[in-house]
Scaffold this motif. Sequence first.
Motif, PDB file in Angstrom:
ATOM      1  N   CYS A  43      59.071  28.929  37.823  1.00  0.00           N
ATOM      2  CA  CYS A  43      59.011  30.432  39.181  1.00  0.00           C
ATOM      3  C   CYS A  43      59.493  31.239  39.679  1.00  0.00           C
ATOM      4  CB  CYS A  43      58.039  29.869  39.427  1.00  0.00           C
ATOM      5  SG  CYS A  43      56.430  29.120  39.186  1.00  0.00           S
ATOM      6  N   ALA A  66      55.545  31.613  45.098  1.00  0.00           N
ATOM      7  CA  ALA A  66      55.680  32.111  43.779  1.00  0.00           C
ATOM      8  C   ALA A  66      54.447  33.141  43.349  1.00  0.00           C
ATOM      9  CB  ALA A  66      55.344  30.974  42.370  1.00  0.00           C
ATOM     10  N   THR A  67      54.296  34.130  44.497  1.00  0.00           N
ATOM     11  CA  THR A  67      53.102  35.309  44.302  1.00  0.00           C
ATOM     12  C   THR A  67      53.774  36.711  45.299  1.00  0.00           C
ATOM     13  OG1 THR A  67      52.123  34.397  46.685  1.00  0.00           O
ATOM     14  CG2 THR A  67      51.145  33.561  45.591  1.00  0.00           C
ATOM     15  N   LEU A  78      50.612  39.380  41.490  1.00  0.00           N
ATOM     16  CA  LEU A  78      51.351  38.658  41.077  1.00  0.00           C
ATOM     17  C   LEU A  78      51.270  36.872  41.746  1.00  0.00           C
ATOM     18  CD1 LEU A  78      54.567  38.785  38.700  1.00  0.00           C
ATOM     19  CD2 LEU A  78      53.886  37.223  39.936  1.00  0.00           C
ATOM     20  N   ARG A  79      51.031  35.899  40.379  1.00  0.00           N
ATOM     21  CA  ARG A  79      50.672  34.592  40.449  1.00  0.00           C
ATOM     22  C   ARG A  79      52.080  33.848  39.537  1.00  0.00           C
ATOM     23  NH1 ARG A  79      46.366  31.288  41.939  1.00  0.00           N
ATOM     24  NH2 ARG A  79      45.518  32.036  39.960  1.00  0.00           N
ATOM     25  N   CYS A  80      52.722  33.107  39.813  1.00  0.00           N
ATOM     26  CA  CYS A  80      53.265  32.274  38.668  1.00  0.00           C
ATOM     27  C   CYS A  80      52.884  31.156  38.485  1.00  0.00           C
ATOM     28  CB  CYS A  80      54.812  31.666  38.756  1.00  0.00           C
ATOM     29  SG  CYS A  80      55.986  31.435  37.537  1.00  0.00           S
ATOM     30  N   THR A 112      47.454  37.683  31.161  1.00  0.00           N
ATOM     31  CA  THR A 112      48.210  36.126  31.660  1.00  0.00           C
ATOM     32  C   THR A 112      49.454  35.924  30.390  1.00  0.00           C
ATOM     33  OG1 THR A 112      46.400  35.741  31.786  1.00  0.00           O
ATOM     34  CG2 THR A 112      48.118  33.660  31.997  1.00  0.00           C
ATOM     35  N   THR A 113      50.908  35.487  30.779  1.00  0.00           N
ATOM     36  CA  THR A 113      51.838  35.334  29.997  1.00  0.00           C
ATOM     37  C   THR A 113      51.675  34.351  28.643  1.00  0.00           C
ATOM     38  OG1 THR A 113      52.742  34.121  31.215  1.00  0.00           O
ATOM     39  CG2 THR A 113      54.238  36.389  31.921  1.00  0.00           C
ATOM     40  N   THR A 120      52.321  32.956  33.825  1.00  0.00           N
ATOM     41  CA  THR A 120      52.329  34.075  34.837  1.00  0.00           C
ATOM     42  C   THR A 120      51.266  35.168  34.330  1.00  0.00           C
ATOM     43  OG1 THR A 120      54.848  34.082  35.108  1.00  0.00           O
ATOM     44  CG2 THR A 120      53.689  36.055  35.840  1.00  0.00           C
ATOM     45  N   GLU A 121      50.205  34.992  35.827  1.00  0.00           N
ATOM     46  CA  GLU A 121      48.956  35.927  35.654  1.00  0.00           C
ATOM     47  C   GLU A 121      49.542  37.084  37.177  1.00  0.00           C
ATOM     48  OE1 GLU A 121      45.573  34.514  37.002  1.00  0.00           O
ATOM     49  OE2 GLU A 121      46.369  34.647  39.027  1.00  0.00           O
ATOM     50  N   ALA A 142      59.407  38.574  33.881  1.00  0.00           N
ATOM     51  CA  ALA A 142      58.720  37.545  33.227  1.00  0.00           C
ATOM     52  C   ALA A 142      59.497  36.525  32.171  1.00  0.00           C
ATOM     53  CB  ALA A 142      57.041  38.220  32.657  1.00  0.00           C
TER      54      ALA A 142
END
Length: 161
Positions: A43, A66-67, A78-80, A112-113, A120-121, A142
């Motif tokens: 992340c 990680a945001t 984004l949130r990882c 979402t990946t 990642t979202e 990403a």
Amino acid sequence: MVTNFPLRRPAAAAALCAAAALLTACSVPLDVESAENANDPRCADMMVVLPDELAGHSQRPTNSQATSAWGDPSHVVLRCGVPIPGPTTDPCVSVNGVDWVAREGDPAWTLTTYGREPATEVLFDPTAVASSTVLAELAAAAGRIPADRECTSVDQDLELP
């Protein structure tokens, strides 16, 4: 004496407090809940290359690891470190070599990946930003998290907002 300093210079202390308040007022962090695996080093690899501007909106500070967020009010968050999506009937799109599972929501959509660990979202307001812009501008970041699988059916005709 240190204890007398504030008494001798109250105007200077007040000015410093006012200046500090003005400087911090512009950078109030957005409250974003970190993901379960936000502490994954992969992340960090992604977070350091996120764009300063996304879909015309400036990046803003968040209060969690990680945001990230863009816009004020936030149009993209984004949130990882979120859980990896499993098999789903939700559509999958590929943008610049990154597969994303798309979930329509009201009012926000979630992308979402897929095939990358951690996942990642990205939550975004489709009335404020185009998903194609968001995905294209986030693809390089990403892509820093290596893919170990890909969507089996990528919908090339999916009309994202």
